[in-house]
Design an enzyme around this catalytic site. Structure first.
Site, PDB file in Angstrom:
ATOM      1  N   TYR A 109       5.568 -34.582  17.568  1.00 38.74           N
ATOM      2  CA  TYR A 109       5.527 -35.852  18.296  1.00 38.74           C
ATOM      3  C   TYR A 109       6.789 -36.018  19.134  1.00 38.74           C
ATOM      4  O   TYR A 109       7.892 -35.731  18.681  1.00 38.74           O
ATOM      5  CB  TYR A 109       5.439 -37.010  17.291  1.00 38.74           C
ATOM      6  CG  TYR A 109       5.462 -38.371  17.960  1.00 38.74           C
ATOM      7  CD1 TYR A 109       4.274 -39.019  18.279  1.00 38.74           C
ATOM      8  CD2 TYR A 109       6.663 -38.996  18.274  1.00 38.74           C
ATOM      9  CE1 TYR A 109       4.290 -40.254  18.903  1.00 38.74           C
ATOM     10  CE2 TYR A 109       6.691 -40.230  18.902  1.00 38.74           C
ATOM     11  CZ  TYR A 109       5.489 -40.848  19.215  1.00 38.74           C
ATOM     12  OH  TYR A 109       5.509 -42.068  19.847  1.00 38.74           O
ATOM     13  N   GLU A 197       4.711 -40.757  26.117  1.00 40.91           N
ATOM     14  CA  GLU A 197       4.439 -40.288  24.760  1.00 40.91           C
ATOM     15  C   GLU A 197       3.627 -39.006  24.831  1.00 40.91           C
ATOM     16  O   GLU A 197       2.595 -38.965  25.504  1.00 40.91           O
ATOM     17  CB  GLU A 197       3.664 -41.345  23.966  1.00 40.91           C
ATOM     18  CG  GLU A 197       3.410 -40.899  22.520  1.00 40.91           C
ATOM     19  CD  GLU A 197       2.537 -41.885  21.760  1.00 40.91           C
ATOM     20  OE1 GLU A 197       3.028 -42.495  20.793  1.00 40.91           O
ATOM     21  OE2 GLU A 197       1.366 -42.052  22.147  1.00 40.91           O
TER      22      GLU A 197
END
Ligand code: GDP
Ligand code: MN
Length: 392
Positions: A109, A197
């Protein structure tokens, strides 16, 4: 302003972030043509909606044949995808992104946003990327690493290495990951993004770092210097109530309650929402008419607020400094004459030209409930909306 995954990937690719080959399609035959062009024998077909968590909602389909690509496109395009982020109405799928499927070794992530407290760019990284990152953040917060980057200094190689190391990557993958992190930071900064993101940043079985997913939010206040990015707006993904207001240059936020709020200034709006809640009600929206609002602008605000069928009462709360109460009052009268207002209307005026404003309101034919303080206005609006609500 949010943009689609395929648009975000194009931006990132321009900065050198590695992405898989892919193309956007809205017809099955276009999707198959894209798959042929991409080559290989495995593709993912991904619903393009402004939402995350598409995978768990059936919006990401792995395909092994061209027929499956066509079928996945047929299934997704034209449907509404309901994810845990969209609310029960979901978002309409207007197109899909067809991408070469990658063989994933690990999913990590990576995101970039602002830390308001330190006024730095905050890079968030975790070795535990993928579809369960929210759960990881809740149960194992230690697995999420945050690195602050002072924008005056920019992202330095030591930052990139610290982030890459926290992703738990092997030696061979550190270089490519640091390169991708650098490229993301530049994209974030130069596009005036408020958020990037990448979840997951995939480490493929060949050891490459690949942005498998990408979300970018752009700062609307900076779009004037990015004409090409401003064009990426997709109104089909927005709350139609907000689209109407923003087309008219009004700052509108849609909420879920029953009281429509026309207010000047974000601070007064926040206070008014609090007072409505304190009085036991729920705001349906709030609309900030800003300073120096003309009667026309007030009338347009009524139209915007009444777009929402849930509105059972309207509360106008104006503290006029730059504004003028008489103009606001004229706008209210204009709105009542032009727009069919079938719900109770509560008005509280204070500040510049308040006496003139009240005199104008007293001449209205439509009943207006006058309030003399913020608390009084909230209480009266809640009572009025209760009186309108259908009996249970
Ligand atoms: P999101 O659910 O909206 O965040 O959509 P993502 O683009 O992140 O996709 C969800 C999941 O689908 C990812 O976490 C991956 O596990 C999987 N996925 C996406 N693209 C690929 C791919 O090319 N190959 C494989 N094997 N899985 C993929
Ligand atoms: Mn994702």
């Amino acid at each position: 302003m949010d943009i689609h995954e395929y648009q975000a990937k194009r931006i990132l690719a321009r900065y050198g972030v590695p992405v898989a080959r892919g193309g956007v399609a809205s017809l099955p035959e276009e999707a198959v043509a894209e798959a042929k062009e991409i080559g290989g024998d495995k593709w993912v077909v991904k619903a393009q909606v402004h939402s995350g968590a598409r995978g768990k909602a059936g919006g990401v389909i792995l395909c092994r044949t061209e027929e499956e690509v066509a079928a996945a496109t047929r299934k997704l395009v034209g449907s509404r995808l309901v994810t845990i982020q969209t609310g029960p109405a979901g978002k309409p799928v207007g197109s899909v992104y067809v991408e070469a499927a990658s063989t994933i070794d690990r999913e990590v992530y990576l995101s970039f946003t602002y830390d308001r407290a330190t006024q730095n760019v905050m890079v968030v990284a975790s070795a535990a990327g993928g579809m369960d990152i929210e759960e990881v953040a809740r149960t194992e917060p230690d697995r999420i690493k945050r690195v602050l980057v002072d924008p005056a200094v920019g992202l330095r190689p030591f930052h990139a290495r610290a982030i890459a190391l926290s992703l738990g990557l092997g030696k061979a993958q550190l270089g490519p990951a640091a390169h991708a992190i650098h490229a993301c930071y530049r994209a974030f900064w130069e596009a005036d993004a408020t958020m990037i993101e990448i979840n997951p940043l995939a480490i493929t079985t060949e050891g490459k770092a690949l942005a498998l997913d990408a979300k970018i939010s752009l700062d609307e206040n900076a779009l004037y210097r990015h004409g090409d990015l401003a064009e990426l707006r997709d109104p089909t993904q927005e709350d139609p109530r907000e689209t109407f207001a923003s087309d008219k240059g009004l700052a509108y936020v849609g909420l879920d309650g029953t009281i429509g709020c026309i207010i000047n200034g974000a601070g007064l709006a926040m206070a008014t929402l609090d007072m409505i809640k304190l009085a036991g009600g729920e705001p349906a929206n709030f609309l900030d008419i800003g300073g120096a609002a003309s009667p026309e602008r007030v009338a347009t605000s009524f139209r915007a607020v009444l777009q929402d069928p849930k509105v059972e009462a309207i509360l106008v709360n104006i503290f006029a400094g730059i504004n003028r109460c008489d103009w606001i009052a004229e706008g209210v009268i204009k709105a009542l004459n032009e727009v069919s207002v079938k719900v109770p209307l509560v008005v509280r005026l204070a500040g510049t030209n308040v006496d003139e404003g009240m005199a104008i309101l007293s001449r209205a034919e439509h009943p207006i409930i006058i309030a003399d303080s913020l608390a009084d206005a909230a209480t009266k609006a809640v009572a009025a909306s209760r009186a309108m609500a259908p009996a249970e």
